[in-house]
Each structure stands twice: as C-alpha cells, then as structure tokens.
Design an enzyme around this catalytic site. Sequence first.
Site, PDB file in Angstrom:
ATOM      1  N   GLU A 111       2.948  -3.487  18.993  1.00  0.00           N
ATOM      2  CA  GLU A 111       3.852  -4.478  19.610  1.00  0.00           C
ATOM      3  C   GLU A 111       3.322  -5.885  19.287  1.00  0.00           C
ATOM      4  OE1 GLU A 111       3.607  -4.032  23.857  1.00  0.00           O
ATOM      5  OE2 GLU A 111       5.275  -5.381  24.279  1.00  0.00           O
ATOM      6  N   LYS A 118      13.102  -4.776  23.535  1.00  0.00           N
ATOM      7  CA  LYS A 118      12.472  -4.056  24.666  1.00  0.00           C
ATOM      8  C   LYS A 118      13.286  -4.222  25.955  1.00  0.00           C
ATOM      9  CE  LYS A 118       7.809  -3.681  26.711  1.00  0.00           C
ATOM     10  NZ  LYS A 118       6.444  -4.261  26.654  1.00  0.00           N
ATOM     11  N   CYS A 162       6.185  -0.051  24.020  1.00  0.00           N
ATOM     12  CA  CYS A 162       5.142  -0.014  25.049  1.00  0.00           C
ATOM     13  C   CYS A 162       5.648   0.479  26.407  1.00  0.00           C
ATOM     14  CB  CYS A 162       4.462  -1.380  25.149  1.00  0.00           C
ATOM     15  SG  CYS A 162       2.779  -1.239  25.807  1.00  0.00           S
ATOM     16  N   VAL A 203      -2.232  -1.804  28.193  1.00  0.00           N
ATOM     17  CA  VAL A 203      -3.365  -2.313  28.955  1.00  0.00           C
ATOM     18  C   VAL A 203      -3.784  -1.322  30.050  1.00  0.00           C
ATOM     19  CG1 VAL A 203      -2.784  -4.722  28.502  1.00  0.00           C
ATOM     20  CG2 VAL A 203      -1.861  -3.634  30.521  1.00  0.00           C
TER      21      VAL A 203
HETATM   22  C1  ACM Z   1       3.164  -3.413  27.681  1.00  0.00           C
HETATM   23  O1  ACM Z   1       4.337  -3.044  27.831  1.00  0.00           O
HETATM   24  N1  ACM Z   1       2.829  -4.204  26.679  1.00  0.00           N
HETATM   25  C2  ACM Z   1       2.118  -2.959  28.575  1.00  0.00           C
END
Ligand code: ACM
Length: 267
Positions: A38, A109, A142, A169
């Site tokens: 990402e 996203k 992510c 994370v």
């Molecule tokens: C994330 O969605 N970058 C934790």
Amino acid sequence: MKIGFYQFRPLFGKTKSNLSKIIKALHNVDADLIVLPELALTGYNFSGREEAVALGEDPEQSMAVAALTQLCRQQDLHIVIGFAEKKQDKLFNSALLIGANGLVHTYRKIHLFNEEKNCFDPGDTPLALQEVKGTKIGMMICFDWVFPEVCRSLALQGAHIICHPSNLVLNYCQQTMLSRCLENSVFAVTTNRFGSDRRPHGEVRFTGKSQIVAPKGKLLHRALSQRQALFITEIDPVQAEDKSMTALNDLFADRRPEFYSVLTACE
Ligand code: ACM
C-alpha cells in the site's frame, strides 16, 4: 501462473527513490503478477491531508505509472501497487493494476484505517474483477481484510487471486487471511511493508510478514517481519474454482443468503 510479492521499506516522501528501488528489484523478475505494498511510493504516515495531497498524483499523468508500465512491457508482467491517487479535489488510497499497455484498473480503498480518515476520501469504486492472462484477480487494500464481505464479494464474482497491498500495523491480518482463503477458496497475496515512518508528529511501525495463501487456507510462504523480500511462486489458479468442502458441501452453493439480509441492510 507465477505470482509474487516484493516487501520493502519505502522512505517517506521519497517517491523517486522508492520507484527506483521497485524497478531495480523487479527488472529481471520472472513472474506474471507482482503485488507491492500500500502507498508504496509515498510512504504512509502523512501529517495530514495537505501533505498527502501534495505527495499524491493523478495516475493518468504520473511518470511513476509510465515507468512501471515500461517495466511491465519489458518483463511481460502485471503489477498491483498501492498509490496515493489524486483526482480533481479528491484523494484516494488506491491500488493500481498496471500492465504492458498502462493502467488497467484502479481500486479505491473503501475501509479507511484510523488517521487515514483525516487524509483520504473513502473509496467509491465497486469491488470488481480484472483478467490477467486469463486469471481473474480482485484487489483490496490493507484494512479491508477485517471486513469479510470484501473477500466474499470478490470471490462470489469468481476471483481466483485477491491482490492485497498493505501497510499493516496490527498483528491480526496475516493469520486471518488463512481463514479468508479457506472460506472463499481463493488465493491471496498480502504484500506488507516493513520498517517505520518516523515523523515529527509521531511514528508508525509496520509488521512485514508478506504472504501468499492458497485455497483451503494453505500458507505457501510468509516473509520475515523486518527484511526485504522478493518471493515468486507458481500456482494453478483453477484450484480456486473448486468450492467443495466435503462430498456434500460446497462453500458457495450451500450459502443461505435469505438468512443474511442484515448484512446488506444500509441502515
Ligand atoms: C492499514 O489499513 N493500512 C492498516
């Protein structure tokens, strides 16, 4: 089909050197599809929207996308890369599918994580599939992993491979993706970054452990947490078309959506 990931440590704001690193790592690669992290060019830990907008680019006018297109042409390759996508006054945390002829598809996203909400607009693109050499691929980014509806929506449309650029994370995703691949009988490439973005306003650390998972939740490979890793493996995407669990159970045919209406209620 040869699929893989490149786990590395983007340096915050160093778009050109991050791009060079990617091109150097992939310049001789023997693969059909490579997934990158990402926000692989910009880094992740923006101080706010203004800084994110300043580092974002319109993919249609991006030298980086042009350079990656050239790489795809030279290597007969497709790349999925996380990208800060500027479109008019909007900024999206996006994944680009790039091939020999340029940008193939953009996914924005839909589930923004934590401070991302202060930097990006929520995604507005449908969860759709694209074909790469006859294989159907879907993209998510992510934190989308924590919403099982995302993988399910892609799998129900016939995805063989879910491409999952990440900057993870928390420590939950990698193990959870085994379940996503089991319950949907799909492949998934989760490409995470490692290292940290240390900025004046704070530090964000990333967990690495990029991985490729096969149907039945089989872990094909997981990288180390804090090491660069280029990994490629050959898979048979057709395996993802077998949705049987037992002689009498099929993951999709056995669904009872009449009991799930609460899932799609908008209020
Ligand atoms: C994330 O969605 N970058 C934790």
